[in-house]
Design a protein around this motif. Structure first.
Motif, PDB file in Angstrom:
ATOM      1  N   LEU A   4       0.936  -1.333  -0.079  1.00 28.96           N
ATOM      2  CA  LEU A   4      -0.003   0.011  -0.118  1.00 28.96           C
ATOM      3  C   LEU A   4       0.981   1.432   0.126  1.00 28.96           C
ATOM      4  CD1 LEU A   4      -2.911   1.085   0.122  1.00 28.96           C
ATOM      5  CD2 LEU A   4      -2.610   0.971   2.623  1.00 28.96           C
ATOM      6  N   ALA A   5       1.998   1.254   0.774  1.00 27.77           N
ATOM      7  CA  ALA A   5       2.868   2.372   0.701  1.00 27.77           C
ATOM      8  C   ALA A   5       3.467   2.654  -0.656  1.00 27.77           C
ATOM      9  CB  ALA A   5       3.853   2.245   2.073  1.00 27.77           C
ATOM     10  N   ILE A   6       4.089   1.480  -1.165  1.00 31.04           N
ATOM     11  CA  ILE A   6       4.690   1.702  -2.508  1.00 31.04           C
ATOM     12  C   ILE A   6       3.598   2.166  -3.511  1.00 31.04           C
ATOM     13  CG2 ILE A   6       5.662   0.120  -4.387  1.00 31.04           C
ATOM     14  CD1 ILE A   6       6.723  -1.826  -2.282  1.00 31.04           C
ATOM     15  N   VAL A   8       0.893   4.130  -2.914  1.00 30.10           N
ATOM     16  CA  VAL A   8       0.777   5.534  -2.603  1.00 30.10           C
ATOM     17  C   VAL A   8       1.953   6.413  -3.047  1.00 30.10           C
ATOM     18  CG1 VAL A   8       0.487   7.234  -0.717  1.00 30.10           C
ATOM     19  CG2 VAL A   8      -0.728   5.153  -0.890  1.00 30.10           C
ATOM     20  N   VAL A   9       3.123   5.973  -2.767  1.00 30.37           N
ATOM     21  CA  VAL A   9       4.243   6.664  -3.440  1.00 30.37           C
ATOM     22  C   VAL A   9       4.197   6.789  -5.064  1.00 30.37           C
ATOM     23  CG1 VAL A   9       6.760   6.587  -3.638  1.00 30.37           C
ATOM     24  CG2 VAL A   9       5.824   6.306  -1.461  1.00 30.37           C
ATOM     25  N   PHE A  10       4.045   5.456  -5.604  1.00 26.54           N
ATOM     26  CA  PHE A  10       4.012   5.585  -6.966  1.00 26.54           C
ATOM     27  C   PHE A  10       2.842   6.467  -7.525  1.00 26.54           C
ATOM     28  CE2 PHE A  10       2.319   3.269 -10.910  1.00 26.54           C
ATOM     29  CZ  PHE A  10       3.540   3.688 -11.827  1.00 26.54           C
ATOM     30  N   VAL A  11       1.597   6.342  -7.009  1.00 29.32           N
ATOM     31  CA  VAL A  11       0.856   7.429  -7.465  1.00 29.32           C
ATOM     32  C   VAL A  11       1.137   8.639  -7.388  1.00 29.32           C
ATOM     33  CG1 VAL A  11      -1.579   8.212  -7.157  1.00 29.32           C
ATOM     34  CG2 VAL A  11      -1.257   5.660  -7.235  1.00 29.32           C
ATOM     35  N   GLY A  12       1.842   8.827  -6.126  1.00 29.92           N
ATOM     36  CA  GLY A  12       2.292  10.478  -6.007  1.00 29.92           C
ATOM     37  C   GLY A  12       3.207  10.856  -6.923  1.00 29.92           C
TER      38      GLY A  12
END
Length: 184
Positions: A4-6, A8-12
């Motif tokens: 999930l963190a990956i 979110v970072v990717f979408v960011g």
């Protein structure tokens, strides 16, 4: 949780990249707008020559297709001067109007000068149509005659007064102040 963190970072990062591309597009659109603003407007009248009304034409010398020498001195009695180009779509479009205007005018052949600009092979049709009505002179682009008249657009039609002074100029032959021949 790390997936999930990956995500979110990717979408960011994708959003940040999208923002950079959008800013680049906006910057490019502003440059295009500035360039378009510098172009002449279509609704503004086009000046066929840079010489103002009343100005005397510059010095030149050229030879007509019939061998006649044409100079600025030849034009001291006034007359009509036209500039048509081989690469000008508007010239081809206005040619029939111009020919009819010449046929219906009181102007003599010795009072009408047509300067055809460009490659001689591409000008044969214009030359054939205009030779019976005017003195025709073939000139290269940027030749001495176009410089003497400071031609800014093609086609250009210029009426000269006595003393080879500009009386009127236009890009449309039907706007020429030519007296029509009397009909019997």
């Amino acid at each position: 949780m790390t997936v999930l963190a990956i995500a979110v970072v990717f979408v960011g990062l994708l959003c940040l990249l999208n923002l950079l591309f959008t800013l680049g597009v906006i910057r490019r659109l502003r440059q295009h707008t500035e360039q378009l603003a510098k172009l002449p407007r279509v609704d503004e009248p086009m000046e066929p020559i840079k010489l103002p009304t009343g100005a005397e034409i510059g010095e030149f010398s050229a030879t007509a297709t019939d061998g006649t020498e044409v100079t600025d001195g030849t034009l001291r009695n006034g007359g009509l001067v036209a500039f048509l180009s081989a690469t000008c779509p508007a010239c081809a479009e206005q040619l029939p109007v111009f020919v009819e205007r010449l046929k219906s005018s009181r102007l003599k052949r010795d009072e009408t000068y047509v300067f055809l600009i460009g490659d001689e092979a591409k000008l044969e049709t214009m030359k054939a149509q205009l030779t019976p009505l005017a003195r025709v002179v073939l000139q290269p682009h940027g030749g001495p005659v176009t410089k003497a008249f400071q031609v800014a657009a093609f086609p250009s039609f210029v009426m000269l007064d006595k003393g080879a002074r500009v009386a009127a100029s236009t890009v449309f032959p039907d706007e020429l102040p030519i007296a029509a021949a009397a009909t019997a």
